[in-house]
Scaffold this motif. Structure first.
Motif, PDB file in Angstrom:
ATOM      1  N   PHE A 117     -68.799  90.971 -74.350  1.00 30.55           N
ATOM      2  CA  PHE A 117     -69.029  91.508 -72.863  1.00 30.55           C
ATOM      3  C   PHE A 117     -69.237  89.957 -72.104  1.00 30.55           C
ATOM      4  O   PHE A 117     -68.571  90.042 -70.876  1.00 30.55           O
ATOM      5  N   ARG A 118     -69.864  89.097 -72.865  1.00 30.49           N
ATOM      6  CA  ARG A 118     -70.112  87.827 -72.066  1.00 30.49           C
ATOM      7  C   ARG A 118     -68.728  87.022 -71.719  1.00 30.49           C
ATOM      8  O   ARG A 118     -68.330  86.589 -70.934  1.00 30.49           O
ATOM      9  N   LYS A 119     -67.753  87.446 -72.909  1.00 32.31           N
ATOM     10  CA  LYS A 119     -66.560  86.603 -72.649  1.00 32.31           C
ATOM     11  C   LYS A 119     -65.598  87.250 -71.898  1.00 32.31           C
ATOM     12  O   LYS A 119     -64.895  86.595 -70.834  1.00 32.31           O
ATOM     13  N   SER A 120     -65.814  88.771 -71.547  1.00 34.41           N
ATOM     14  CA  SER A 120     -65.149  89.393 -70.565  1.00 34.41           C
ATOM     15  C   SER A 120     -65.533  88.806 -68.867  1.00 34.41           C
ATOM     16  O   SER A 120     -65.038  88.730 -68.070  1.00 34.41           O
ATOM     17  N   LEU A 121     -66.974  88.707 -68.947  1.00 30.72           N
ATOM     18  CA  LEU A 121     -67.518  88.348 -67.732  1.00 30.72           C
ATOM     19  C   LEU A 121     -67.167  86.894 -67.287  1.00 30.72           C
ATOM     20  O   LEU A 121     -66.434  86.648 -66.314  1.00 30.72           O
ATOM     21  N   ARG A 122     -66.998  85.995 -68.295  1.00 33.79           N
ATOM     22  CA  ARG A 122     -66.427  84.695 -68.104  1.00 33.79           C
ATOM     23  C   ARG A 122     -64.976  84.769 -67.492  1.00 33.79           C
ATOM     24  O   ARG A 122     -64.492  83.872 -66.703  1.00 33.79           O
ATOM     25  N   GLU A 123     -64.025  85.711 -68.586  1.00 28.84           N
ATOM     26  CA  GLU A 123     -62.657  85.710 -67.946  1.00 28.84           C
ATOM     27  C   GLU A 123     -62.448  86.172 -66.821  1.00 28.84           C
ATOM     28  O   GLU A 123     -61.664  85.870 -65.845  1.00 28.84           O
ATOM     29  N   ASN A 124     -63.451  87.337 -66.232  1.00 28.61           N
ATOM     30  CA  ASN A 124     -63.397  87.801 -64.668  1.00 28.61           C
ATOM     31  C   ASN A 124     -63.879  86.719 -63.548  1.00 28.61           C
ATOM     32  O   ASN A 124     -63.135  86.731 -62.712  1.00 28.61           O
ATOM     33  N   LEU A 125     -64.806  85.858 -64.269  1.00 34.77           N
ATOM     34  CA  LEU A 125     -65.274  84.766 -63.323  1.00 34.77           C
ATOM     35  C   LEU A 125     -64.010  83.891 -62.985  1.00 34.77           C
ATOM     36  O   LEU A 125     -63.879  83.394 -61.960  1.00 34.77           O
ATOM     37  N   GLN A 126     -63.385  83.469 -64.044  1.00 37.25           N
ATOM     38  CA  GLN A 126     -62.076  82.489 -63.712  1.00 37.25           C
ATOM     39  C   GLN A 126     -61.095  83.272 -63.136  1.00 37.25           C
ATOM     40  O   GLN A 126     -60.743  82.401 -62.295  1.00 37.25           O
ATOM     41  N   SER A 127     -60.827  84.537 -63.403  1.00 34.08           N
ATOM     42  CA  SER A 127     -59.811  84.936 -62.680  1.00 34.08           C
ATOM     43  C   SER A 127     -60.135  85.134 -61.206  1.00 34.08           C
ATOM     44  O   SER A 127     -59.427  85.068 -60.258  1.00 34.08           O
ATOM     45  N   THR A 128     -61.410  85.430 -60.821  1.00 31.06           N
ATOM     46  CA  THR A 128     -61.946  85.383 -59.394  1.00 31.06           C
ATOM     47  C   THR A 128     -61.737  84.110 -59.006  1.00 31.06           C
ATOM     48  O   THR A 128     -61.108  83.962 -57.815  1.00 31.06           O
ATOM     49  N   SER A 129     -62.100  83.099 -59.717  1.00 30.25           N
ATOM     50  CA  SER A 129     -61.906  81.604 -58.974  1.00 30.25           C
ATOM     51  C   SER A 129     -60.489  81.495 -58.875  1.00 30.25           C
ATOM     52  O   SER A 129     -59.943  80.753 -57.855  1.00 30.25           O
ATOM     53  N   ASP A 130     -59.684  81.833 -59.817  1.00 29.83           N
ATOM     54  CA  ASP A 130     -58.154  81.690 -59.440  1.00 29.83           C
ATOM     55  C   ASP A 130     -57.791  82.272 -58.222  1.00 29.83           C
ATOM     56  O   ASP A 130     -56.639  81.910 -57.705  1.00 29.83           O
ATOM     57  N   TYR A 131     -58.316  83.027 -57.680  1.00 30.94           N
ATOM     58  CA  TYR A 131     -57.855  84.183 -56.683  1.00 30.94           C
ATOM     59  C   TYR A 131     -58.088  83.206 -55.272  1.00 30.94           C
ATOM     60  O   TYR A 131     -57.369  83.177 -54.450  1.00 30.94           O
ATOM     61  N   PHE A 132     -58.943  82.049 -55.394  1.00 31.18           N
ATOM     62  CA  PHE A 132     -59.106  81.351 -54.156  1.00 31.18           C
ATOM     63  C   PHE A 132     -58.129  80.293 -53.871  1.00 31.18           C
ATOM     64  O   PHE A 132     -57.998  79.530 -55.008  1.00 31.18           O
ATOM     65  N   PRO A 133     -57.493  80.254 -52.763  1.00 29.87           N
ATOM     66  CA  PRO A 133     -56.663  79.259 -52.458  1.00 29.87           C
ATOM     67  C   PRO A 133     -57.206  77.810 -52.472  1.00 29.87           C
ATOM     68  O   PRO A 133     -58.261  77.784 -52.336  1.00 29.87           O
ATOM     69  N   VAL A 134     -56.400  76.732 -52.628  1.00 27.71           N
ATOM     70  CA  VAL A 134     -56.658  75.206 -52.408  1.00 27.71           C
ATOM     71  C   VAL A 134     -56.859  75.035 -50.928  1.00 27.71           C
ATOM     72  O   VAL A 134     -55.823  75.579 -50.307  1.00 27.71           O
ATOM     73  N   THR A 135     -57.700  74.312 -50.169  1.00 32.49           N
ATOM     74  CA  THR A 135     -57.639  74.196 -49.067  1.00 32.49           C
ATOM     75  C   THR A 135     -57.907  72.802 -48.912  1.00 32.49           C
ATOM     76  O   THR A 135     -58.711  72.012 -49.405  1.00 32.49           O
ATOM     77  N   VAL A 136     -57.320  72.044 -47.818  1.00 32.11           N
ATOM     78  CA  VAL A 136     -57.669  70.664 -47.352  1.00 32.11           C
ATOM     79  C   VAL A 136     -58.060  70.747 -45.991  1.00 32.11           C
ATOM     80  O   VAL A 136     -57.390  71.324 -45.107  1.00 32.11           O
ATOM     81  N   ASN A 137     -59.366  70.170 -45.554  1.00 25.99           N
ATOM     82  CA  ASN A 137     -59.809  70.182 -44.227  1.00 25.99           C
ATOM     83  C   ASN A 137     -60.493  69.007 -43.535  1.00 25.99           C
ATOM     84  O   ASN A 137     -60.932  68.074 -44.415  1.00 25.99           O
TER      85      ASN A 137
END
Length: 692
Positions: A36-56
């Motif tokens: 379950f822990r591994k699944s959560l970490r994978e979901n966390l990474q995939s969630t982070s992957d969703y966010f685009p890179v920004t330059v401000n």
């Protein structure tokens, strides 16, 4: 740092998943929970992957212009246009860098340089201050930004005459960012001498207390205040802690040189913040040493009290002025230092504190496998498909060991560096170097070589001297060169009569004493292999030999116990005086004509002169002298080697007698406890007529 409302929502989303992972750790270590822990970490990474890179582009409350690059995991704030790293935000910590320091003193590149003919000092250190900011690439997957400092003859701040471009790269889903620096000298620039180039982070003193630079060299570290209130020792970098912030440091010596590392081993190092709010690691991962100077065993600084995190590209440490980069008037030059990876990781509780180092090591392996990177946008960084390779077989031919044929050069260091003499690579700092070690059969493969002209060099543990393949190696994009059997014939004039030590360019096999009881660094108290890193070992020679110098009898003495690791001066209480070591040996007969040969290999030299006399210590003129050599400071800086020196000394048979003979080795320079040499290996060979 200003954060948009959209970014706040993204950060809160990641934070929610982080809480879920932490709760999972609290559930225990059953197979179901681990899954379950591994699944959560994978979901966390995939969630982070969703966010685009920004330059401000923005500014702080002092109206200082800033550039923020952000990917939802890590946010990096950079001064615009200077390019200093002002802040690193990660895992709920607003800034991992020390905000009490000036903005140009948290994350920066600096250069130590001087005009030709002048001596560089630490006062000549100069921060690289960008003057032009530009966005090289920016989309949802990657951002690369540039902070360029262009030199002109009208520059009034006496800056180093090199165009310097600092680059930072942030990719989608990465828990860290990449940095590299491009040095460029077009035609017409004035001469200059560069002694040091480095990247520096200064971390938060209130959070980062644990340092790790290898599996065995990691510990809780003293603080800056511990050093300020400490007893000063023989040079400014070394102190004995007398008023510690924690009882565990009481009486310890702290010296940044105790944490030095060889280039080949300096791939990952960093600090861990362990407290109730967060357990966070920040790591410098350097997957290639191709841009560092002096070859694979050149030593340099790493992390140390500050907390300070260093990536040394070029320095004179453990080598001296020999490795200073010297540019002549009008000389052109271009080189890329990096990229290296600033990696960030975290653990949800103190129980997982130790996992941060092992995770950083795993990430280092991933970076090494990905080298050379394909994403840097500079045309000066050469990707893998435009590089070349060299492979071959290296053998050893020493007729006094194996009379017929050759033997494989096992674990030999084989490398490419700029053309020069055999062994010149250890003093070379301008170009790239590419090194590997041979396997058990002497085969080697050197991959990912930047196109250019090189010589192929080698040295073999167990044998003296340096090998050089005489033909120039020309690397072109995509080309693979095969060198069939290469044969190295190490220096040898006759069969061995006796030898002292192991020819491995190190004094580690000799006797390394314990430090004085009040001068320990506890990190090395139980580590016999690293005992040479203790402070003040040079002074132990005067304790062990207060009146008479070292005498070594061949066949009776044991170099592991009876040969002091460094030939240093002796303290008389008021000054330091030269010392004379003796090697006593028996000759069964001396009915030989011709010359004996003394092979004298040095692992280090610091303002030293070794004179050799035979059977007459009072002879006005020595049979041989090295003259004044070396400024690597390895004795003072706890290095078991510096630069390598080899002398093949002819001893006429008329100088020796049947029966007892004595070789006198006088280190004739004095005036300091740090003057001296470290021997690597000594061998006496009989004239070649015997056993030829």
């Amino acid at each position: 740092m200003k954060v948009s409302s959209q970014r706040r929502i993204q950060v809160l989303f990641i934070w929610w998943f982080g809480i879920a992972v932490e709760l999972c750790f609290l559930l225990g270590a059953s197979s179901e929970n681990i899954s379950f822990r591994k699944s959560l970490r994978e979901n966390l990474q995939s969630t982070s992957d969703y966010f685009p890179v920004t330059v401000n582009n923005t500014h702080n409350n002092k109206q200082v212009m800033q550039v923020i690059i952000d990917n939802g995991i890590v946010s990096v704030t950079l001064a615009n246009p200077e390019g200093y790293v002002l802040g690193i935000s990660y895992s709920g910590i607003n800034n991992l860098l020390d905000t009490k320091l000036d903005e140009n003193n948290r994350g920066y590149v600096d250069v130590v340089w001087n005009e030709p003919g002048k001596q560089a000092t630490s006062d000549d250190s100069q921060r690289v201050h960008g003057t032009n900011f530009s966005v090289i690439a920016a989309d949802e997957n990657i951002a690369e930004v540039s902070f360029l400092r262009t030199w002109t003859s009208s520059t009034t701040d006496s800056s180093v005459p090199i165009n310097i471009d600092k680059r930072y790269i942030l990719r989608r889903g990465d828990s860290g960012f990449y940095s590299y620096v491009i040095f460029d000298r077009p035609a017409g620039f004035p001469g200059a001498e560069v002694a040091q180039i480095r990247f520096v982070y200064k971390l938060r003193k209130d959070r980062f207390h644990y340092m790790a630079i290898s599996d065995t060299r990691q510990r809780y570290m003293p603080t800056v205040n511990d050093r300020k209130n400490a007893q000063r020792l023989a040079y400014p970098e070394a102190v004995r802690i007398t008023h510690p912030s924690s009882a565990q440091f009481m009486g310890e010596v702290d010296d940044k040189y105790q944490y030095s590392c060889e280039n080949k081993d300096n791939t990952v190092q960093g600090w861990i913040a362990q407290d109730s709010e967060a357990n966070v690691g920040i790591w410098l991962i350097t997957p290639s040493n191709e841009f560092r100077n002096g070859g694979p065993i050149k030593q340099d600084l790493t992390s140390h009290v500050g907390p300070t995190l260093l990536n040394m590209f070029v320095s004179t440490h453990y080598a001296g002025k020999h490795v200073t980069i010297s540019f002549e008037q009008g000389e052109t030059y271009k080189k890329v230092f990096g990229p290296f990876y600033t990696y960030l990781n975290s653990a949800p509780s103190n129980a997982q504190f130790g996992s941060l180092w092992s995770d950083a090591v795993r990430q280092k392996s991933n970076e090494v496998q990905s080298w050379p990177y394909g994403f840097p946008q500079s045309k000066d960084f050469i990707p893998s498909n435009k590089r070349g390779s060299v492979q071959g077989l290296l053998q050893i031919q020493d007729r006094f060991i194996k009379r017929v044929g050759s033997q494989p050069a096992i674990n030999a260091y084989v490398g490419l560096a700029l053309p020069g003499k055999a062994g010149s690579w250890q003093k070379e700092s301008k170009g790239y170097q590419f090194w590997t070690q041979t396997d058990g059969k002497g085969y080697f493969v050197i991959k990912n070589i930047v196109p250019g002209e090189y010589n192929l060099y080698a040295w073999v543990p167990g044998f003296i001297g340096n090998y050089k393949y005489e033909a120039t190696i020309i690397i072109t994009p995509g080309r693979s060169i095969t060198l069939n059997s290469l044969v190295y014939s190490p220096p040898r004039n006759g069969p061995t009569l006796w030898e002292i030590g192991i020819p491995d360019r190190s004094a580690a096999e000799f006797y390394v004493p314990d430090p004085e009881p009040t001068l320990w660094n506890n990190l090395y108290k139980k580590d016999i292999k690293e005992k040479f890193r203790q402070y003040g070992l040079w002074s132990r020679y005067s304790d062990l030999y207060p009146n008479n110098d070292l005498v070594y009898t061949v066949g009776v003495s044991d170099y592991r116990k009876d040969w002091f690791f460094a030939h240093v001066t002796r303290s008389s209480g008021k000054t330091y005086i030269p010392t004379v070591w003796q090697i006593i040996f028996e000759l069964q007969n001396n009915n030989l004509r011709g010359n004996y040969t003394l092979q004298l290999a040095l692992a280090s030299a610091a303002e030293a002169e070794v004179q050799v006399r035979i059977n007459d210590p009072g002879a006005k003129s020595p049979l041989f002298t090295t003259r004044l050599i070396g400024d690597d400071n390895a004795i003072a800086r706890h290095g078991i080697h510096g630069l390598y020196w080899l002398y093949s000394i002819r001893i006429p048979s008329s100088k020796l007698v049947k029966g007892k003979n004595t070789i006198y080795l006088k280190q004739s320079r004095a005036g300091s406890p740090f003057v001296g040499v470290m021997y690597d290996y000594i061998r006496l060979e009989s004239p070649p007529t015997v056993g030829a």
